[in-house]
Write a protein that holds these residues in place. Structure first.
Motif, PDB file in Angstrom:
ATOM      1  N   MET A   1       0.838  -1.193   0.000  1.00  0.00           N
ATOM      2  CA  MET A   1       0.000   0.000   0.000  1.00  0.00           C
ATOM      3  C   MET A   1       0.876   1.248   0.000  1.00  0.00           C
ATOM      4  O   MET A   1       2.074   1.188   0.287  1.00  0.00           O
ATOM      5  N   ILE A   2       0.258   2.391  -0.319  1.00  0.00           N
ATOM      6  CA  ILE A   2       0.945   3.677  -0.279  1.00  0.00           C
ATOM      7  C   ILE A   2       0.611   4.347   1.048  1.00  0.00           C
ATOM      8  O   ILE A   2      -0.562   4.432   1.423  1.00  0.00           O
ATOM      9  N   THR A   3       1.634   4.815   1.747  1.00  0.00           N
ATOM     10  CA  THR A   3       1.381   5.462   3.044  1.00  0.00           C
ATOM     11  C   THR A   3       2.115   6.796   3.125  1.00  0.00           C
ATOM     12  O   THR A   3       3.253   6.929   2.651  1.00  0.00           O
ATOM     13  N   LEU A   4       1.450   7.776   3.711  1.00  0.00           N
ATOM     14  CA  LEU A   4       2.046   9.070   4.041  1.00  0.00           C
ATOM     15  C   LEU A   4       1.895   9.251   5.545  1.00  0.00           C
ATOM     16  O   LEU A   4       0.774   9.221   6.061  1.00  0.00           O
ATOM     17  N   LYS A   5       3.020   9.408   6.241  1.00  0.00           N
ATOM     18  CA  LYS A   5       2.999   9.593   7.687  1.00  0.00           C
ATOM     19  C   LYS A   5       3.626  10.933   8.029  1.00  0.00           C
ATOM     20  O   LYS A   5       4.828  11.140   7.847  1.00  0.00           O
ATOM     21  N   ASN A   6       2.775  11.847   8.483  1.00  0.00           N
ATOM     22  CA  ASN A   6       3.227  13.176   8.899  1.00  0.00           C
ATOM     23  C   ASN A   6       4.042  13.861   7.799  1.00  0.00           C
ATOM     24  O   ASN A   6       5.051  14.522   8.062  1.00  0.00           O
ATOM     25  N   VAL A   7       3.581  13.714   6.550  1.00  0.00           N
ATOM     26  CA  VAL A   7       4.330  14.225   5.390  1.00  0.00           C
ATOM     27  C   VAL A   7       4.093  15.720   5.215  1.00  0.00           C
ATOM     28  O   VAL A   7       2.958  16.199   5.254  1.00  0.00           O
ATOM     29  N   THR A   8       5.190  16.442   4.988  1.00  0.00           N
ATOM     30  CA  THR A   8       5.139  17.859   4.630  1.00  0.00           C
ATOM     31  C   THR A   8       5.739  18.016   3.236  1.00  0.00           C
ATOM     32  O   THR A   8       6.800  17.434   2.941  1.00  0.00           O
ATOM     33  N   LEU A   9       5.049  18.774   2.380  1.00  0.00           N
ATOM     34  CA  LEU A   9       5.505  18.960   1.002  1.00  0.00           C
ATOM     35  C   LEU A   9       5.392  20.431   0.647  1.00  0.00           C
ATOM     36  O   LEU A   9       4.350  21.061   0.861  1.00  0.00           O
ATOM     37  N   ARG A  10       6.491  20.978   0.126  1.00  0.00           N
ATOM     38  CA  ARG A  10       6.522  22.391  -0.243  1.00  0.00           C
ATOM     39  C   ARG A  10       6.830  22.539  -1.727  1.00  0.00           C
ATOM     40  O   ARG A  10       7.509  21.711  -2.319  1.00  0.00           O
ATOM     41  N   ARG A  11       6.318  23.615  -2.288  1.00  0.00           N
ATOM     42  CA  ARG A  11       6.733  24.076  -3.609  1.00  0.00           C
ATOM     43  C   ARG A  11       7.228  25.501  -3.426  1.00  0.00           C
ATOM     44  O   ARG A  11       6.443  26.420  -3.262  1.00  0.00           O
ATOM     45  N   GLY A  12       8.564  25.674  -3.404  1.00  0.00           N
ATOM     46  CA  GLY A  12       9.106  26.981  -3.066  1.00  0.00           C
ATOM     47  C   GLY A  12       8.825  27.273  -1.604  1.00  0.00           C
ATOM     48  O   GLY A  12       9.076  26.466  -0.716  1.00  0.00           O
ATOM     49  N   ALA A  13       8.265  28.452  -1.353  1.00  0.00           N
ATOM     50  CA  ALA A  13       7.948  28.828   0.033  1.00  0.00           C
ATOM     51  C   ALA A  13       6.555  28.374   0.442  1.00  0.00           C
ATOM     52  O   ALA A  13       6.207  28.419   1.624  1.00  0.00           O
ATOM     53  N   LYS A  14       5.759  27.910  -0.513  1.00  0.00           N
ATOM     54  CA  LYS A  14       4.376  27.545  -0.216  1.00  0.00           C
ATOM     55  C   LYS A  14       4.298  26.120   0.319  1.00  0.00           C
ATOM     56  O   LYS A  14       4.826  25.179  -0.284  1.00  0.00           O
ATOM     57  N   VAL A  15       3.627  25.963   1.452  1.00  0.00           N
ATOM     58  CA  VAL A  15       3.413  24.633   2.026  1.00  0.00           C
ATOM     59  C   VAL A  15       2.129  24.063   1.436  1.00  0.00           C
ATOM     60  O   VAL A  15       1.041  24.589   1.652  1.00  0.00           O
ATOM     61  N   ASN A 221      -6.637  23.123   2.675  1.00  0.00           N
ATOM     62  CA  ASN A 221      -5.872  23.727   3.791  1.00  0.00           C
ATOM     63  C   ASN A 221      -4.659  22.876   4.165  1.00  0.00           C
ATOM     64  O   ASN A 221      -4.392  22.642   5.345  1.00  0.00           O
ATOM     65  N   ALA A 222      -3.939  22.389   3.124  1.00  0.00           N
ATOM     66  CA  ALA A 222      -2.699  21.621   3.296  1.00  0.00           C
ATOM     67  C   ALA A 222      -2.912  20.296   4.016  1.00  0.00           C
ATOM     68  O   ALA A 222      -1.961  19.717   4.559  1.00  0.00           O
ATOM     69  N   GLN A 223      -4.157  19.802   4.038  1.00  0.00           N
ATOM     70  CA  GLN A 223      -4.465  18.510   4.641  1.00  0.00           C
ATOM     71  C   GLN A 223      -5.188  17.629   3.626  1.00  0.00           C
ATOM     72  O   GLN A 223      -5.796  18.117   2.667  1.00  0.00           O
ATOM     73  N   ILE A 224      -5.102  16.321   3.830  1.00  0.00           N
ATOM     74  CA  ILE A 224      -5.816  15.363   2.980  1.00  0.00           C
ATOM     75  C   ILE A 224      -6.842  14.640   3.843  1.00  0.00           C
ATOM     76  O   ILE A 224      -6.496  14.060   4.879  1.00  0.00           O
ATOM     77  N   THR A 225      -8.100  14.697   3.399  1.00  0.00           N
ATOM     78  CA  THR A 225      -9.168  13.973   4.088  1.00  0.00           C
ATOM     79  C   THR A 225      -9.675  12.878   3.170  1.00  0.00           C
ATOM     80  O   THR A 225      -9.979  13.129   1.995  1.00  0.00           O
ATOM     81  N   ARG A 226      -9.756  11.669   3.691  1.00  0.00           N
ATOM     82  CA  ARG A 226     -10.181  10.512   2.905  1.00  0.00           C
ATOM     83  C   ARG A 226     -11.665  10.242   3.146  1.00  0.00           C
ATOM     84  O   ARG A 226     -12.134  10.235   4.287  1.00  0.00           O
TER      85      ARG A 226
END
Length: 689
Positions: A1-15, A221-226
Motif C-alpha cells: 500500500m501507499i502510506t504518508l505519515k506526517n508528510v510535509t511537502l513544499r513548492r518553493g515557500a508555499k506549504v 488547507n494543506a491537509q488530505i481527508t479521505r
C-alpha cells in the motif's frame, strides 16, 4: 500500500501538505479532488518521484510498476500503432535483452528472453495497441499514420493510449478526459472499470469520477481527508461535515460571547476577579473551530439581455464547411434547416470531426455558410466561447488590454462603464486582481484564459450564448458556478460539451450533428450513450466490410492480371504474323482472317505452357517454404512450451540456441517467400494460384 505519515511537502515557500497522514490500499480507485493550486499535481509528483517530501515518511512499494500520461506533446514521425506499442516498457526491455543475447550468442539468455516475451504478450502487442487507439476515437485508416500528422488533441489521445498500454500496478491520470468526446469518454470509463491495479485520477468531470472511483481524497488547507465512495458520495459526506462544523461553530460563538460578557462585566470587581480570570484562561484554552466560509468561491452571473429577438436566427437549406485558399470548398454539413428561439437550451451532440464546431463557428460569424442562408433576428447579440480560447484571445496582450479593446469596439452601444478603473474592478470579480490584469495572456493557465473569455462574454450582455467546450480547463467549483449562471441566464444557450453533468443541468433539448446533417435528437444523455455504443459497433462492422471489399478487389485484380498478360503475349505476335501474311499473299480475299480460330487456340496453349514451365519451379519452391515455415512454427511452439518447465542449465541453453536458429531461418524463408511472390506477380501470376 501507499502510506504518508506526517508528510510535509513544499513548492518553493508555499506549504502544500502539512503533516499529512494518508493510506491508499492496493486495487483502490481514488479520485483526488481540491481547488486549483491545492497540491494535487504536486502529490502526483511525489508519487512518481519527481518531488521528495520535505518532512515525514512516504512509502510506495518498490516493486510496483507505474504508468502515467506524459504531458509533453509527442513530436515524431513514428506510426501511431508503433508509438503506442512502445508504451509497453516491459516489452521494450525484453526486446532489448533478446537483441543483446543474440549479439552475444548466449543460448540460455535467448531462451529466457523468448519465454519472457511470450509471458509479456509480445504476440498480441499490436492488436492490443490498436484496440486502445480505436477505442479513443481514431479510425482504422489512421492506425499507421505518423504521429505528427495529427492535431495536438489527437496526439494527447495517443499519449493516453500509450499510458494504458503500459503494464502497471499504479496508474496516475491527470485530467484524462480533457481531449475526449463523449464516445471516447464512455469507452475509457469501461476500460478503467476493468483495470485491476491501483488508480489515482485527477478530474473535474463529476460523472467520470462517479463512474470510475470508489475512494475520494480531498486536499484542503494543506491537509488530505479521505472519504469512502465516489465524488457524489464525497459531496454528501462533506456537506454533512460542514453542517456539523457550522453548528459547532455557532454554539462555540455563543459560549465565547457569554464568557466575554462575564469577563467584561466582572473583571473590575475584586470579588469576581478570580472567576473572571479563570474565564479568560478557559477562553484561551478553548479549541477554535474554523468557521464554515467558502474560500472565495468563484461565482458570476450573466446580466439580463437588452432585448430578446424571437426567433434568434433561422437557418435555411444551408451548407457548412471550409473554403481553402484556392477557393475549393469542403462541405461538412448540408441541407441544414433549423431555427433557434428565445429561451431555448440546446445541447449539440456528435462525435469529434462530425461538424459540431463548424456549426457553432458559422453561427458565431467566424465562418461563412457555403450555401443557403442564416437569417439573424433584429438585435441578436452573440457571446461566443471558442473551444480553443486563443481563437478569440491575443497571447501578447493582457486582460486589461482585452477589456479596453472590447469597450472601444462596442462603443456607445454598450451600457457598461468603460473607464480603466471600472474595467479593473470588473476583472477583479473574475479573480484577476492586482498585477494579474497586466499579465500577458500567453503566459496564463488554461483556467485563467477560460475565466477571461467568460469575463469578456458577460461584459457584452449577449442574448445568445454559443459555448464550445467551455469546461475544458475549469475546476469543479467553477463548473458548478458556470452551470448556475447558465440556468439563471434569460437568453438562449447553445452548448457543445463532453461534461455530462453540465449538459444534464443546462439543456432541455438536443441536436445531433453527424453523417453530414443536423437534426433533433429524441432522447436524453443516457439514450445518447447507448446510441454511441451502437454507432461504434456499426463503424467497426463497416470497417470490416470495407477491408473485405478491398481484399476481394485485390484478389480479383490478381486473377485478371494473368489473363491480360497472356493476351498481350499472344496477340502481339499474331498481329505481326498477320501483317506478314497479308503482305506476302496478294489477291486473296481481304475478309479472310489472317489466323484462324484453330491456330489461335494453338498459340494460346503454347503461351500458357511456356508460362507454366517458367512458374512451376517457383511455385514448387513456395510450397516447400510454406511447409518449412509451418514446421518451424510448430517447433518454436514446442520449444517455448518446454522452456516453461524446470530443466538443467545445459538443456535451457540448447533450447535457446535452437530458438535462435529457428528464428533466423524463419526470417530468411519469409524474405525468400516475398522475393518469389514479387517475381510471380511480375509474370502476372498470383502466388496463391
Amino acid at each position: 500500500m501507499i502510506t504518508l505519515k506526517n508528510v510535509t511537502l513544499r513548492r518553493g515557500a508555499k506549504v502544500l501538505l502539512n503533516g499529512v497522514n494518508a493510506t491508499i490500499n492496493p486495487g483502490e480507485k481514488v479520485g483526488l479532488v481540491g481547488r486549483n493550486g491545492a497540491g494535487k499535481s504536486s502529490l502526483f509528483a511525489l508519487l512518481n518521484g519527481t518531488l521528495h517530501e520535505d518532512g515525514g515518511d512516504f512509502y510506495i512499494p518498490t516493486q510496483w510498476r507505474m504508468a502515467q500520461v506524459a504531458q509533453n506533446m509527442p513530436e515524431t514521425d513514428e506510426p501511431a500503432t508503433a508509438f503506442v506499442v512502445a508504451g509497453d516498457t516491459r516489452l521494450n526491455d525484453l526486446q532489448a535483452e533478446l537483441a543483446k543475447a543474440e549479439a552475444a550468442d548466449d543460448g540460455m539468455a535467448i531462451a529466457h528472453a523468448y519465454t519472457d516475451l511470450a509471458d509479456a504478450g509480445a504476440h498480441d502487442a499490436e492488436p492490443r495497441a490498436q484496440a486502445l487507439i480505436l477505442g479513443l476515437g481514431f479510425k482504422v485508416s489512421e492506425l499507421d499514420k505518423p504521429v505528427n500528422s495529427f492535431s495536438g488533441g489527437w496526439r494527447m489521445r495517443l499519449q493516453l493510449a500509450r499510458a494504458l498500454m503500459c503494464p502497471s500496478d499504479l496508474l496516475l491520470l491527470d485530467e484524462p478526459t480533457n481531449h475526449l468526446d463523449l464516445d471516447a469518454l464512455v469507452w475509457l470509463e469501461a476500460w478503467l472499470k476493468r483495470y485491476e491495479g491501483t488508480m489515482i485520477v485527477i478530474s473535474h468531470d463529476r460523472e467520470f469520477l462517479d463512474a470510475v472511483t470508489n475512494v475520494t481524497m480531498h486536499i484542503d488547507n494543506a491537509q488530505i481527508t479521505r472519504y469512502g465512495g465516489n465524488y457524489s458520495k464525497f459531496e454528501d459526506l462533506r456537506a454533512q461535515q460542514l453542517e456539523l462544523q457550522q453548528a459547532s461553530f455557532s454554539k462555540q460563538q455563543e459560549k465565547i460571547a457569554h464568557l466575554k460578557k462575564f469577563i467584561d462585566r466582572f473583571k473590575a470587581k475584586a470579588s469576581k476577579a478570580k472567576q473572571a480570570q479563570s474565564r479568560v484562561k478557559a477562553l484561551d484554552r478553548m479549541e477554535k473551530i474554523a468557521p464554515v466560509l467558502a474560500d472565495a468561491e468563484f461565482t458570476f452571473e450573466f446580466k439580463e439581455p437588452q432585448n430578446l429577438p424571437n426567433p434568434m436566427l433561422a437557418i435555411s437549406d444551408a451548407a457548412f464547411g471550409y473554403r481553402s485558399e484556392d477557393g475549393a470548398q469542403t462541405t461538412i454539413l448540408e441541407n441544414v434547416s433549423r431555427s433557434v428561439l428565445a429561451g431555448q437550451r440546446i445541447g449539440i451532440l456528435g462525435a469529434n470531426g462530425q461538424g459540431k464546431s463548424t456549426l457553432v463557428k458559422t453561427i458565431a460569424r467566424t465562418m461563412a455558410p457555403l450555401a443557403g442562408t442564416v437569417t439573424e433576428g433584429k438585435g441578436l447579440s452573440i457571446g461566443y466561447f471558442a473551444q480553443q480560447e486563443l481563437d478569440v484571445l491575443r497571447p501578447h496582450e493582457n486582460p486589461l488590454e482585452h477589456m479596453i479593446r472590447l469597450a472601444r469596439e462596442l462603443g456607445p452601444n454598450s451600457r457598461e462603464p468603460s473607464r480603466e478603473q471600472d474595467l479593473r474592478s470588473y476583472l477583479g470579480t473574475f479573480n484577476f486582481t492586482g498585477d494579474m490584469v497586466k499579465q500577458s495572456v500567453g503566459s496564463m493557465s488554461g483556467g485563467e484564459k477560460a475565466r477571461l473569455v467568460l469575463a469578456m462574454i458577460v461584459w457584452q450582455r449577449p442574448n445568445l450564448l454559443l459555448l464550445d467546450e467551455p469546461t475544458n480547463h475549469l475546476d469543479l467549483a467553477t463548473r458548478e458556478a458556470l452551470s448556475m449562471a447558465l440556468n439563471e441566464f434569460e437568453g438562449t444557450v447553445m452548448l457543445v460539451s463532453h461534461d455530462r453533468a453540465l449538459l444534464r443541468a443546462v439543456c432541455d433539448e438536443f441536436w445531433m450533428v453527424g453523417r453530414g446533417a443536423v437534426g433533433p435528437f429524441d432522447g436524453d444523455l443516457d439514450d445518447y450513450q447507448r446510441y454511441l455504443l451502437e454507432e461504434a459497433k456499426r463503424q467497426r462492422e463497416l470497417a470490416k466490410l470495407e477491408a473485405a471489399a478491398d481484399s476481394a478487389a485485390l484478389k480479383a485484380g490478381a486473377a485478371l492480371a494473368p489473363v491480360a498478360t497472356v493476351a498481350a503475349a499472344t496477340i502481339a505476335p499474331v498481329s505481326i504474323a498477320a501483317s506478314a501474311d497479308q503482305s506476302s499473299v496478294k489477291g486473296q480475299n481481304d475478309a479472310k482472317p489472317a489466323v484462324d480460330a484453330k491456330e489461335q487456340r494453338k498459340q494460346d496453349a503454347q503461351a500458357r505452357q511456356q508460362l507454366a514451365e517458367r512458374t512451376r519451379p517457383l511455385k514448387r519452391e513456395l510450397e516447400q517454404i510454406d511447409k518449412r515455415l509451418s514446421a518451424l512454427l510448430a517447433e518454436r511452439t514446442d520449444l517455448e512450451q518446454r522452456l516453461t518447465q524446470p530443466l538443467p542449465p545445459a538443456d535451457i541453453a540448447d533450447l535457446g540456441r535452437r530458438l535462435k536458429a529457428g528464428h533466423d531461418e524463419t526470417a530468411r524463408l519469409e524474405e525468400r517467400w516475398l522475393e518469389i511472390s514479387a517475381e510471380l506477380e511480375e509474370m502476372g501470376v498470383s502466388a496463391s494460384a
